[in-house]
Design an enzyme around this catalytic site. Structure first.
Site, PDB file in Angstrom:
ATOM      1  N   LYS A 185      48.613  13.621  33.739  1.00  0.00           N
ATOM      2  CA  LYS A 185      47.386  14.423  33.667  1.00  0.00           C
ATOM      3  C   LYS A 185      47.723  15.849  33.231  1.00  0.00           C
ATOM      4  CE  LYS A 185      43.521  16.276  36.184  1.00  0.00           C
ATOM      5  NZ  LYS A 185      42.735  16.400  37.382  1.00  0.00           N
ATOM      6  N   GLU A 191      59.620  14.538  36.382  1.00  0.00           N
ATOM      7  CA  GLU A 191      60.133  13.159  36.307  1.00  0.00           C
ATOM      8  C   GLU A 191      59.655  12.476  35.030  1.00  0.00           C
ATOM      9  OE1 GLU A 191      58.585  14.562  38.884  1.00  0.00           O
ATOM     10  OE2 GLU A 191      59.175  13.663  40.814  1.00  0.00           O
ATOM     11  N   GLY A 244      44.139  12.826  39.516  1.00  0.00           N
ATOM     12  CA  GLY A 244      45.264  11.962  39.145  1.00  0.00           C
ATOM     13  C   GLY A 244      45.228  10.596  39.823  1.00  0.00           C
ATOM     14  N   ARG A 245      45.018  10.582  41.141  1.00  0.00           N
ATOM     15  CA  ARG A 245      45.043   9.296  41.859  1.00  0.00           C
ATOM     16  C   ARG A 245      43.732   8.522  41.695  1.00  0.00           C
ATOM     17  NH1 ARG A 245      45.466  13.592  44.868  1.00  0.00           N
ATOM     18  NH2 ARG A 245      43.823  14.213  46.304  1.00  0.00           N
ATOM     19  N   GLU A 330      47.418  11.030  50.090  1.00  0.00           N
ATOM     20  CA  GLU A 330      47.378  12.250  49.274  1.00  0.00           C
ATOM     21  C   GLU A 330      45.969  12.858  49.316  1.00  0.00           C
ATOM     22  OE1 GLU A 330      50.067  13.146  45.631  1.00  0.00           O
ATOM     23  OE2 GLU A 330      48.137  12.605  44.770  1.00  0.00           O
ATOM     24  N   HIS A 361      56.514 -12.304  59.430  1.00  0.00           N
ATOM     25  CA  HIS A 361      57.866 -12.585  59.919  1.00  0.00           C
ATOM     26  C   HIS A 361      58.714 -11.333  59.957  1.00  0.00           C
ATOM     27  CE1 HIS A 361      57.107 -16.915  59.764  1.00  0.00           C
ATOM     28  NE2 HIS A 361      56.336 -16.592  58.733  1.00  0.00           N
ATOM     29  N   LYS A 471      58.461  20.278  45.205  1.00  0.00           N
ATOM     30  CA  LYS A 471      58.677  20.276  43.752  1.00  0.00           C
ATOM     31  C   LYS A 471      59.266  21.611  43.302  1.00  0.00           C
ATOM     32  CE  LYS A 471      54.520  17.861  42.212  1.00  0.00           C
ATOM     33  NZ  LYS A 471      53.351  17.983  41.359  1.00  0.00           N
TER      34      LYS A 471
END
Ligand code: F6P
Length: 497
Positions: A185, A191, A244-245, A330, A361, A471
């Site tokens: 965005k 990264e 963004g999300r 977030e 399990h 960051k």
């Protein structure tokens, strides 16, 4: 901003769930809903008539309906960043000018997809999508859920800055037939840009003549993408007001639209739009995102539950829990109200989960007998996709249903180690089938539920300043410009000498 009135909520006392069914033949009808191919069941929660009344009163005092209207009207409800939250406009439910702008961007995406399909950009068999957080989790969920039989393209989604992630993703890709989609965005994420640089270097080293000609950018910052070297004709923009999300509906959904085909992408949007219309128009006591948020808040506020777990009883939805972690934590992992005052109560619980039956399990021991009460959500699909369905699918679904019943019912035993306390809450989402439309509705349900939780708590679900400090410190460390504490200095020295 007026204070929401929590007094009725704070006075609630949980009644054992199983007993809520006694003498109440309407409980199932009142606490189940069928919308957009999804059956929702909150009857195995502690929500009773008193709780529903209390939450209705809370919704009134918190101005939920007005906040919902502002969301769809494109008002600047993301107050800390001074902008609207217009993901619903991407699926046609929003302010008319925002919907029109979204449609314009979608036409542009469709035209580029047509060009790629026609090999106008050269041969394409592999799509390497590079993005992180909201620029990866949504597309990954969709492609993984719906793309299992898709033979159009191989799609790999790389997010982690760990070089191994990129290496593994491209191991079987032919560089000459690979298209790289850089999804960011902001087009500033370290990264993503490092992974993109390495991917371009791989194309160049492999002899691809014009590596930059194989790049598509998916971004709300087209100027930055252009400055970075992406050709304007291959930039697919989306609006700054799409968080963004919440962005998988925009050009961030490019690998899904290309990998699954445009018709499927449109179905996804239409399913989400159907859920939006339900959320916008249904009365609060028959409204899926609202009822879900009432249950969520019952557990955080009345019973002090610190976590909530989602278990996908369908291999195709195995990425749902990690998608929800970003969406919910977030968005609502906040400690101040939208107008900057400390929140006096718990906000988002910790979202976690896994896949059934594997999780039974591994972690269900704690759910049945641990000291923490964890509200559980089962997500299952009636129609199977696998060839082994006759033998397997019945087992899969019966396990999901039996776990919900066992958590609620418990079992007494004179031997304490073998006793189950019961009265442990669960909700169930049962999808008729898993197709693009139903998946769109499911994801939109979770988005709107997150919004309702935030609206009732008075927090802003659309910013994420909490991620910035770490960051910045990593960046400063990289540039050698930060005086770290002795422990961190020691770790840096051990790693880099
Ligand atoms: O670090 C958090 C975050 O800003 C998320 O909100 C976002 O989804 C992710 O980073 C990626 O950001 P971008 O799409 O700008 O690269």
């Amino acid at each position: 901003m007026s204070e929401a009135d929590w007094s009725a909520i704070d006075a609630l006392k949980p009644t054992p769930i199983a007993s809520l069914f006694d003498g109440d033949p309407d409980r199932l009808a009142r606490l189940t809903l069928d919308i957009a191919g999804i059956h929702f069941d909150w009857s195995k929660t502690h929500l009773d008539a008193a709780a529903l009344d209390a939450f209705q009163a809370l919704a009134t005092s918190a101005g939920l309906v007005a906040k919902r209207d502002q969301l769809f009207a494109g008002a600047a409800i993301n107050v800390t960043e001074g902008r609207a939250a217009e993901h619903s406009a991407e699926r046609g439910e929003g302010a008319p000018d925002s919907v029109e702008r979204a449609r314009g961007f979608q036409s542009r995406m469709r035209a580029l997809i047509d060009a790629i399909e026609a090999e106008a950009l050269g041969p394409v068999r592999h799509i390497l999508h590079i993005g992180i957080g909201g620029s990866a989790l949504g597309p990954d969920l969709i492609v993984d859920a719906l793309g299992r039989d898709a033979d159009r393209y191989d799609v790999a989604i790389v997010s982690n800055v760990d070089g191994l992630a990129l290496e593994e993703a491209i191991r079987d890709f032919d560089p000459a037939a690979t298209l790289i989609a850089i999804a960011s965005k902001t087009f500033t994420t370290t990264e993503t840009l490092l992974n993109a640089e390495s991917a371009i270097a791989w194309l160049a080293e492999s002899g691809v003549a014009d590596p930059y000609g194989r790049i598509v950018a998916l971004t709300a910052a087209p100027d930055k993408a252009m400055a970075w070297g992406v050709d304007e004709t291959r930039i697919l923009p989306f609006a700054e007001s799409v968080g963004g999300r919440y962005s998988l509906w925009s050009s961030i959904g490019f690998p899904a639209a290309l990998g699954l085909g445009w018709d499927q992408f449109e179905e996804l949007l239409e399913g989400a739009a159907e859920m939006d219309r339900h959320f916008r128009l249904a009365p609060l006591d028959r409204n899926a995102p609202v009822l879900a948020a009432f249950a969520d808040l019952f557990y955080t506020q009345v019973m002090g539950c610190a976590t909530r777990a989602t278990f996908a009883y369908d291999e195709r939805l195995r990425l749902l829990p990690s998608y929800l972690q970003q969406l919910e934590m977030e968005s609502n992992g906040k400690r101040v109200t939208a107008d900057g005052r400390p929140v006096a109560r718990a906000t988002a619980p910790i979202t976690w989960g896994g896949v059934g039956t594997d999780a039974q399990h591994a972690v269900f021991q704690l759910l049945h007998q641990g000291t923490h009460v964890v509200p559980v959500e089962f997500v299952a699909v009636v129609e199977p996709e696998d060839a082994l369905a006759d033998a397997h699918h019945r087992q899969l679904l019966l396990n999901a249903f039996a776990q919900g019943a066992a958590l609620m019912k418990g079992r007494a035993n004179d031997d304490a180690a073998r006793a189950y306390p019961g009265d442990r809450p669960s909700s169930t989402l049962l999808l008729d089938r898993l197709d693009a439309r139903t998946l769109g509705a499911l994801i939109a349900f979770y988005e709107q539920r997150t919004f309702v939780n935030a609206a009732l708590l008075g927090i802003n679900p659309f910013d994420q300043f909490g991620v910035e400090l770490g960051k910045e410190m990593a960046k400063a460390a990289d540039q050698g410009g930060l005086d770290f504490d002795p422990s961190t200095q020691d770790l840096i020295a051990r790693a880099f000498g």
